[in-house]
Structures are given as structure tokens and as C-alpha cells.
Design a protein around this motif. Structure first.
Motif, PDB file in Angstrom:
ATOM      1  N   UNK A 124       5.537  -9.072  -2.939  1.00  0.00           N
ATOM      2  CA  UNK A 124       5.768  -8.589  -1.459  1.00  0.00           C
ATOM      3  C   UNK A 124       6.269  -9.670  -0.751  1.00  0.00           C
ATOM      4  N   UNK A 125       7.514  -9.555  -0.240  1.00  0.00           N
ATOM      5  CA  UNK A 125       8.188 -10.369   0.672  1.00  0.00           C
ATOM      6  C   UNK A 125       7.796  -9.866   2.120  1.00  0.00           C
ATOM      7  N   UNK A 126       7.168 -10.844   3.003  1.00  0.00           N
ATOM      8  CA  UNK A 126       6.776 -10.639   4.333  1.00  0.00           C
ATOM      9  C   UNK A 126       7.706 -11.753   5.067  1.00  0.00           C
ATOM     10  N   UNK A 140       6.709   1.781  16.511  1.00  0.00           N
ATOM     11  CA  UNK A 140       6.070   1.165  15.362  1.00  0.00           C
ATOM     12  C   UNK A 140       5.706  -0.384  15.680  1.00  0.00           C
ATOM     13  N   UNK A 141       4.692  -0.626  14.755  1.00  0.00           N
ATOM     14  CA  UNK A 141       4.376  -1.942  15.145  1.00  0.00           C
ATOM     15  C   UNK A 141       4.417  -2.990  13.887  1.00  0.00           C
ATOM     16  N   UNK A 142       5.365  -2.395  12.904  1.00  0.00           N
ATOM     17  CA  UNK A 142       5.572  -2.965  11.795  1.00  0.00           C
ATOM     18  C   UNK A 142       5.835  -1.943  10.342  1.00  0.00           C
ATOM     19  N   UNK A 143       6.356  -2.133   9.278  1.00  0.00           N
ATOM     20  CA  UNK A 143       7.061  -1.256   8.319  1.00  0.00           C
ATOM     21  C   UNK A 143       7.238  -2.180   6.925  1.00  0.00           C
ATOM     22  N   UNK A 144       6.825  -1.107   5.885  1.00  0.00           N
ATOM     23  CA  UNK A 144       6.998  -1.634   4.616  1.00  0.00           C
ATOM     24  C   UNK A 144       7.789  -0.920   3.858  1.00  0.00           C
ATOM     25  N   UNK A 159       8.140  -6.234   3.633  1.00  0.00           N
ATOM     26  CA  UNK A 159       7.481  -5.822   5.001  1.00  0.00           C
ATOM     27  C   UNK A 159       7.715  -6.802   6.033  1.00  0.00           C
ATOM     28  N   UNK A 160       7.726  -6.011   7.058  1.00  0.00           N
ATOM     29  CA  UNK A 160       8.240  -6.650   8.430  1.00  0.00           C
ATOM     30  C   UNK A 160       6.952  -6.714   9.585  1.00  0.00           C
ATOM     31  N   UNK A 161       6.779  -7.726  10.020  1.00  0.00           N
ATOM     32  CA  UNK A 161       5.482  -7.830  10.887  1.00  0.00           C
ATOM     33  C   UNK A 161       5.723  -8.731  12.222  1.00  0.00           C
ATOM     34  N   UNK A 176      -0.058  -4.708   8.999  1.00  0.00           N
ATOM     35  CA  UNK A 176       0.275  -5.368   7.729  1.00  0.00           C
ATOM     36  C   UNK A 176      -0.705  -5.112   6.808  1.00  0.00           C
ATOM     37  N   UNK A 177      -2.007  -5.008   6.875  1.00  0.00           N
ATOM     38  CA  UNK A 177      -2.979  -4.731   5.957  1.00  0.00           C
ATOM     39  C   UNK A 177      -2.892  -3.472   5.608  1.00  0.00           C
TER      40      UNK A 177
END
Length: 509
Positions: free
Chosen positions: A75-77, A96-100, A109-111, A127-128
Motif C-alpha cells: 500500500x502506498x501512503x 473526509x479525513x482520509x481515503x483509500x 491511501x491519502x492521509x 488511516x488505520x
């Protein structure tokens, strides 16, 4: 995708990262993750370490062994400055606070490092949560109902890192409002995938799902009941009926759940760090060209359509000039040009990348994709053989990279030819490696139907039928209904449409 409003008090920095005034972008490569962040080496290393520890904790809790080849598809974060930047990348995704995004080409994933405002959700939780979804889909063939899928992700999301140990199952305080103020009966919770829910009710699925998952994880009186329920569900028993049978009545379960909510203490899993070995983590500072292009790279990776792809590509052309000898940058440019429909430019960029790095799997892949799109609906065997030659090169460099395997199969479908046994086996292997990719699921289900394996097609589609984020007219649920009605050919035609209408590339969902 996890959505939150702004009522929660107390914001924390994601994964213990500081917020530097000015820093270079770095990449951290670990066993299951590739992380990009504009931060110092210690911070990005800590981030990678914590993600690997979380992965190790879930493997230990569920006795899940490492699947051969999975580490070829990490997974690329991408860690950006704020939740506002995450929302900008996502597009039409307020609050939203992040997405995958799970993809055969590489799940991403973006965080953010920080929330959008005081009182916003801790980005680490988001993220978790998303990685828990990735882990479940990647390590089990089981279909999960919405309440458990989201409940388990919430269970994992609150993991905390103490001095000596990792704690999993810590109270989900960010769900307190929904737990205490939103009434949801147990029948609605168990049947939520088939009902139209309000915003408050959707939040309650997360909250009540977390509570029920937590209760079943630790209840000795109800030991093994969850496994019985999931087993029946995956045998085709409706959720309500399976729940009544497995839990000895849903109303009794609901009463026990209310008592659990009002209990004074909450149990969690404590795993000393000595039980969670962390693999080596390689950190590097991005090259000058990568530093200049990373913002556009994130927008490209997030997914584009032809219009937004053109915008990204035009900006890339104004940036990339000094970096013609950087193979990573040229590989990125090949993808951007391809998405903009500039096939000649994409091929030229791929060639420049390969001239400097003949082992660039990305450049080889986009070289092949250009040739595949150029061949179109042609039945010219020589043209397709040339495209496949580049796919094979990519596969030989990394036999467990999922995208070349899936492209090899797709090349036969695009050519109107029957896939070879090797192509079919490659498709199945790609699906083993990245079962999170919905397009692969549809292709595997269609291939199973063609081979007469209706049971296998049902099993492949069932996780999508229970997807809590699927639209009301869930296509996988419709396909299962067709298969259950023996309308096999209609189901096959519809699956082919879902799986193969779009050419390979980075289309935004």
C-alpha cells in the motif's frame, strides 16, 4: 472510505509525526507499505514502523500467515499537510479525513498530518480504519456484512502505541455521540446493506458495529458465535436469519449489547513490541525531479478522467523539462500522458525511463498499455504479440506484481481472443495478490462462469454484494440474484460490462 464530521474534541498528529516548517519529501519502503511524506527521516521511519506493527498485530490476533508475493503489492501512503488537502485530492468528498483506493496497479491511501480544524478526527484513526479494510479483504475470502466490516475497522482504528506495547481495541471515543444519541435497532444493523439509511444511521452502523464487534471479540459466553454467523452468511443465508440462529435471537443480543455499552471497563488487546518484529525500513530523500513532481504524482495516482488528466499532464509538461534523465519522473510522466490520451508522448516518456532504468516495471507497463490501446479492437496477432512482449518483460522483473498479470489476461479480451491457460492463471494469481481490486473480482467471476464454476463466481462476488459503500443498486448483489435465478448468460454479459468497458489506466472512481 471513512467520513467524519467535525464534532469530535481533541486532534492528534497522524502516526506521531511532527509538522516541519520546511522539509524535503522522503520515501520510506517497508514490507507492506511505501510512504511519501514531506517530513524528516525520523518521522517517516516512525510512521512506517507503526504501520508495520499494526499489520503484525492483526496477523498475530488472527493467526494469518504472510501470503507469498503479497509484498510485491504494498500500500502506498501519501501524507499531505492537512485534511483540506486530502479533500482537494479526493474531489467531491466533503468532510473526509482520509481515503483509500484498492487497485491492482497499487493500492493507495491519502492521509493528513493534521485535521482540518480543532475538533476534527485524528488522521491516524482514519488511516488505520482503511488499512483494516485492506487487511481483511487481502487475507480472507469471507464476505462480511456492513456492521462487521465497519465495526472491525473501527476496532483496529483506535490502536495506541504505549511505551512497551501496542494496544488494539481501545474505546472508540470518536463514536460516542452516535452510540449515545442515535437509536438503531439490531434488525436495521444486521440488514443495513439492503436499506436506505440516513446520514445519522450510517454513522450508527460504524458505532454500533464497533460495539458489537468489540463485544463478540471478548465475550466468553458468545465464543464462536461470530464464526457461525459468518459461515452461514457466506453459505447464502440472509443476514437476519443467520443472526437469529447464530446468536440465539437478535433481541437478546441487542439487550446484551446495551449492557456492554454501560459497563464500567473496556477490554483491549495488549501486544508487547517484542512480539511484533518490524522488517527493515529503507528511507531516501526524493530526487530533485521527484520533489518537483510529487504534487502532480499524487493527483495522477488518485485517479483522473480525460479532462482532469489533461490538466495534470499540461502542468507536468511545464515542470518536467530539466528531468529528462530521471527514470522515476519519466515513468510518472508516461502515466500522466497516457491518462491524457497522449499515447505517443506516453511511449516516448516510457522509452526515456527505460533507457536509464531497463528494470522500471512502471515504464514497461505503460509501454505495453500504449501498444494495447493502439491495437484497439484489432485482430492483428502481431500487434498484440508486441504488446504482450512488454507485459512479459515486466512480469519477469517482478513475477508477483499484479498489474502485468491482469493486463496479460485483459489483452486477450481486448483482442477478442480466448485467453490462454497462462493468461487465466495469471488473472487468478493477480486476484490472489490483490483481492481488494473490484475490477479483478468481476473479471475472475466472469471467467469462473465461463468455466462453469458458478459456486466460485458466487463466492467471488459475495464480498462486493456486502460492500457497505456500494450504491443502492449494488451491481454485485444484482449479479448474485441473476445467478441464483439461473440467468447465467445474462449475468455473464453484465459482468463483462462491469469489468472490461474501461481501458486500463487511472480512472477516478
Amino acid at each position: 472510505m471513512m467520513r467524519f464530521g467535525g464534532w469530535v474534541a481533541g486532534v492528534a498528529l497522524a502516526l506521531g509525526m511532527a509538522t516541519p516548517a520546511a522539509a524535503e519529501w522522503r520515501e520510506a519502503r517497508a514490507k507492506h507499505f511505501v510512504i511519501y511524506a514531506n517530513t524528516g527521516e525520523d518521522d517517516i521511519r516512525r510512521m512506517a514502523t507503526r504501520l508495520e506493527q499494526l499489520d503484525g498485530a492483526m496477523r498475530r490476533m488472527h493467526a494469518v500467515a504472510e501470503q507469498p508475493g503479497q509484498t510485491s503489492n504494498p500500500v502506498t501512503v501519501y501524507t499531505v499537510a492537512s485534511a483540506n488537502e486530502v479533500q482537494s485530492l479526493c474531489g467531491k468528498c466533503p468532510n473526509i479525513a482520509g481515503f483509500y483506493q484498492p487497485r491492482a496497479s497499487g493500492s493507495i491511501a491519502f492521509t493528513p498530518r493534521r485535521g482540518s480544524s480543532e475538533g476534527s478526527i485524528d488522521p491516524q484513526i482514519v488511516l488505520f480504519h482503511e488499512y483494516a479494510h485492506h487487511f481483511l479483504l487481502g487475507n480472507a475470502s469471507t464476505a462480511y456484512p456492513a456492521w462487521y466490516s465497519e465495526g472491525y475497522a473501527e476496532f483496529v482504528s483506535t490502536a495506541t502505541f504505549d511505551k512497551e506495547a501496542l494496544r488494539v481495541g481501545v474505546a472508540a471515543m470518536h463514536r460516542a455521540y452516535s452510540l449515545l444519541r442515535t437509536d438503531m435497532n439490531i434488525e436495521t444493523l444486521f440488514d443495513s446493506a439492503r436499506r436506505k439509511l440516513s446520514v445519522e444511521q450510517r454513522a450508527a452502523v460504524y458505532a454500533r458495529g464497533w460495539l458489537l464487534t468489540h463485544y463478540l471479540m471478548f465475550s466468553k459466553e458468545r465464543e464462536n458465535q461470530l464464526g457461525t454467523y459468518l459461515r452461514q452468511l457466506n453459505e447464502g443465508v440472509p443476514s437476519l436469519k443467520a443472526g437469529e440462529a447464530a446468536f440465539g435471537g437478535l433481541k437478546a443480543l441487542d439487550k446484551d449489547l446495551d449492557r456492554y455499552l454501560n459497563s464500567s471497563r473496556i477490554t483491549n488487546v495488549i501486544l508487547p513490541y517484542t512480539m511484533l518484529p518490524v522488517p527493515p525500513i529503507a528511507v531516501r530523500t526524493l530526487s530533485e525531479g521527484e520533489q518537483a513532481m510529487i504534487g502532480l504524482r499524487m493527483r495522477s495516482e488518485r485517479g483522473v478522467n480525460r479532462e482532469t488528466g489533461r490538466e495534470v499532464y499540461d502542468r507536468a509538461l511545464r515542470t518536467v523539462g530539466p528531468y529528462g534523465d530521471d527514470p522515476v519522473v519519466q515513468g510518472w510522466l508516461a502515466e500522466m500522458a497516457y491518462d491524457a490520451g497522449e499515447d505517443a508522448a506516453a511511449e516516448a516518456a516510457a522509452d526515456r525511463a527505460l533507457a536509464k532504468d531497463p528494470k522500471s516495471v512502471q515504464a514497461l507497463t505503460y509501454k505495453a498499455m500504449v501498444l494495447m490501446r493502439r491495437a484497439g479492437n484489432s485482430r492483428d496477432a502481431a500487434r498484440w504479440a508486441e504488446a504482450r512482449r512488454w507485459i512479459v518483460k515486466a512480469n519477469r522483473l517482478d513475477p508477483d506484481a499484479a498489474e502485468p498479470l491482469s493486463l496479460y489476461y485483459r489483452s486477450y479480451r481486448m483482442a477478442g481472443a480466448k485467453p490462454t491457460n497462462a493468461a487465466v492463471q495469471g488473472l487468478y494469481r493477480a486476484f490472489e495478490l490483490v483481492p481488494q481490486d473490484q475490477g479483478l473480482r468481476f473479471m475472475v467471476a466472469a471467467q469462473a462462469i465461463e468455466l462453469g464454476d458458478i459456486k466460485g463466481a458466487r463466492a467471488t462476488l459475495r464480498p462486493l454484494a456486502f460492500d457497505p459503500h456500494a450504491p443502492a443498486d449494488n451491481p454485485a448483489a444484482q449479479l448474485l440474484a441473476l445467478l441464483d435465478s439461473d440467468k447465467v448468460q445474462e449475468a455473464l454479459a453484465r459482468i463483462r460490462g462491469n469489468a472490461e468497458q474501461a481501458a486500463p489506466g487511472g480512472e477516478a472512481p
